[in-house]
Scaffold this motif. Structure first.
Motif, PDB file in Angstrom:
ATOM      1  N   GLY A 183     -14.302 -80.435 -86.184  1.00 17.06           N
ATOM      2  CA  GLY A 183     -14.002 -81.837 -85.914  1.00 17.06           C
ATOM      3  C   GLY A 183     -14.329 -82.770 -87.051  1.00 17.06           C
ATOM      4  N   ILE A 184     -15.428 -82.551 -87.740  1.00 20.75           N
ATOM      5  CA  ILE A 184     -15.849 -83.499 -88.771  1.00 20.75           C
ATOM      6  C   ILE A 184     -14.878 -83.492 -89.940  1.00 20.75           C
ATOM      7  CG2 ILE A 184     -17.395 -81.835 -89.904  1.00 20.75           C
ATOM      8  CD1 ILE A 184     -17.863 -85.662 -89.503  1.00 20.75           C
ATOM      9  N   ALA A 187     -11.708 -85.255 -88.819  1.00 18.89           N
ATOM     10  CA  ALA A 187     -11.954 -86.698 -88.707  1.00 18.89           C
ATOM     11  C   ALA A 187     -12.000 -87.350 -90.082  1.00 18.89           C
ATOM     12  CB  ALA A 187     -13.266 -86.941 -87.962  1.00 18.89           C
ATOM     13  N   GLN A 216     -14.160 -87.306 -84.309  1.00 17.75           N
ATOM     14  CA  GLN A 216     -14.806 -86.002 -84.203  1.00 17.75           C
ATOM     15  C   GLN A 216     -15.005 -85.626 -82.732  1.00 17.75           C
ATOM     16  OE1 GLN A 216     -18.650 -85.702 -86.067  1.00 17.75           O
ATOM     17  NE2 GLN A 216     -18.904 -83.542 -85.519  1.00 17.75           N
TER      18      GLN A 216
END
Length: 286
Positions: A183-184, A187, A216
């Motif tokens: 996710g990071i 993002a 995220q």
């Protein structure tokens, strides 16, 4: 409530709701929709979104009043909902009900109540071409003009309007979500590309940490949803296999096969399970 509805709503109600929970942004979008409204100011905007307080209550993505003359309801969708006109009818009905109550009017009075003029919009960021307008009568009542409600669909990705920038952001995020496994990274890449392309750039720059955190979280929620779907699918397959084995054991027992060890070998069930099935079936076979 459909399965995972709360998860999907929570994901969607992140960047969109945070960005448009701001009278200045709402004013800009309203003027993009109504360039002739040169006299409207930020003081004329009143946010009136239906908010969920308890589970299963009615709530929408964005609602606002302009000078008590217009009420605009806006939904953001990444997956097309064929019932959107009906949903908008529910939102509008509840908004009018609250408006009548807040303005101390009553539909039971002899005097006709005063209502703001409604405008209904969907900001659609998903795949596929959609109609510019969705009609309640055409979708549900074969075009019967006795009941009508029309929803305008905004689906163009561009940098000239806030709705177009939001759609652009959604498409960038979807692309990055497919490219990255965490996710990071998705993002941060979404943030970088949106800044470069001018999609909600000023908002993102001034809320960098919050926006990346929200994106995220959205990515992680989507990953979790997919994992849950996969787990459900596997569980359903295993449950189906188990039920088939039990049915086979029941047929063999019903046909008089009394060597439980052979039945266990044939069905790949435990001897204890076969004995349990036989005991349960005994009254019916007597």
């Amino acid at each position: 409530m459909p399965k995972d509805m709360s998860l999907n709503r929570q994901s969607k109600n992140s960047v969109f709701v945070d960005f448009f929970n701001n009278e200045a942004h709402i004013l800009q979008m309203y003027k993009e929709l109504h360039p002739e409204a040169t006299d409207v100011t930020i003081d004329d905007i009143t946010i009136d979104t239906l908010e969920s307080i308890i589970v299963n209550t009615l709530y929408n993505d964005l609602g606002f009043l302009v000078k008590d003359r217009y009420v605009l309801l806006v939904e953001a969708q990444s997956t097309w909902n064929v019932n959107i006109a009906l949903r908008m009818l529910f939102y509008l009905t509840e908004t009018f009900r609250r408006y009548i109550n807040d303005t101390e009017q009553s539909e039971l009075d002899d005097k006709r109540v005063k209502l703001p003029m409604p405008e209904l919009y969907v900001i659609y960021s998903g795949e596929g071409k959609k109609p510019d307008v969705v009609s309640l009568s055409e979708d549900f009542f074969e075009g019967n003009p006795d009941i009508e409600l029309r929803v305008h669909v905004l689906s163009e990705e561009n940098t000239t309007t806030l709705s177009g920038q939001y759609i652009g952001y959604c498409k960038v995020f979807d692309e990055q979500r497919k490219l990255h496994n965490d996710g990071i990274t998705a993002a941060r890449e979404t943030y970088r590309i949106c800044i470069e392309k001018g999609y909600l750039a000023e908002y993102m720059k001034s809320h960098e940490k919050e926006v990346i955190s929200m994106m995220q979280e959205l990515f992680d929620e989507e990953t979790m949803r997919k994992q849950l779907d996969t787990a459900r699918s596997r569980r359903d397959v295993e449950r189906g296999k188990s039920e088939e084995k039990i049915l086979l054991a029941e047929r063999l027992i019903a046909r008089g096969k009394d060597n439980f060890e052979d039945i266990a070998d044939l069905t790949n069930l435990s001897l204890e399970k076969i004995e349990e099935i036989a005991k349960r079936m005994k009254p019916a076979l007597a």
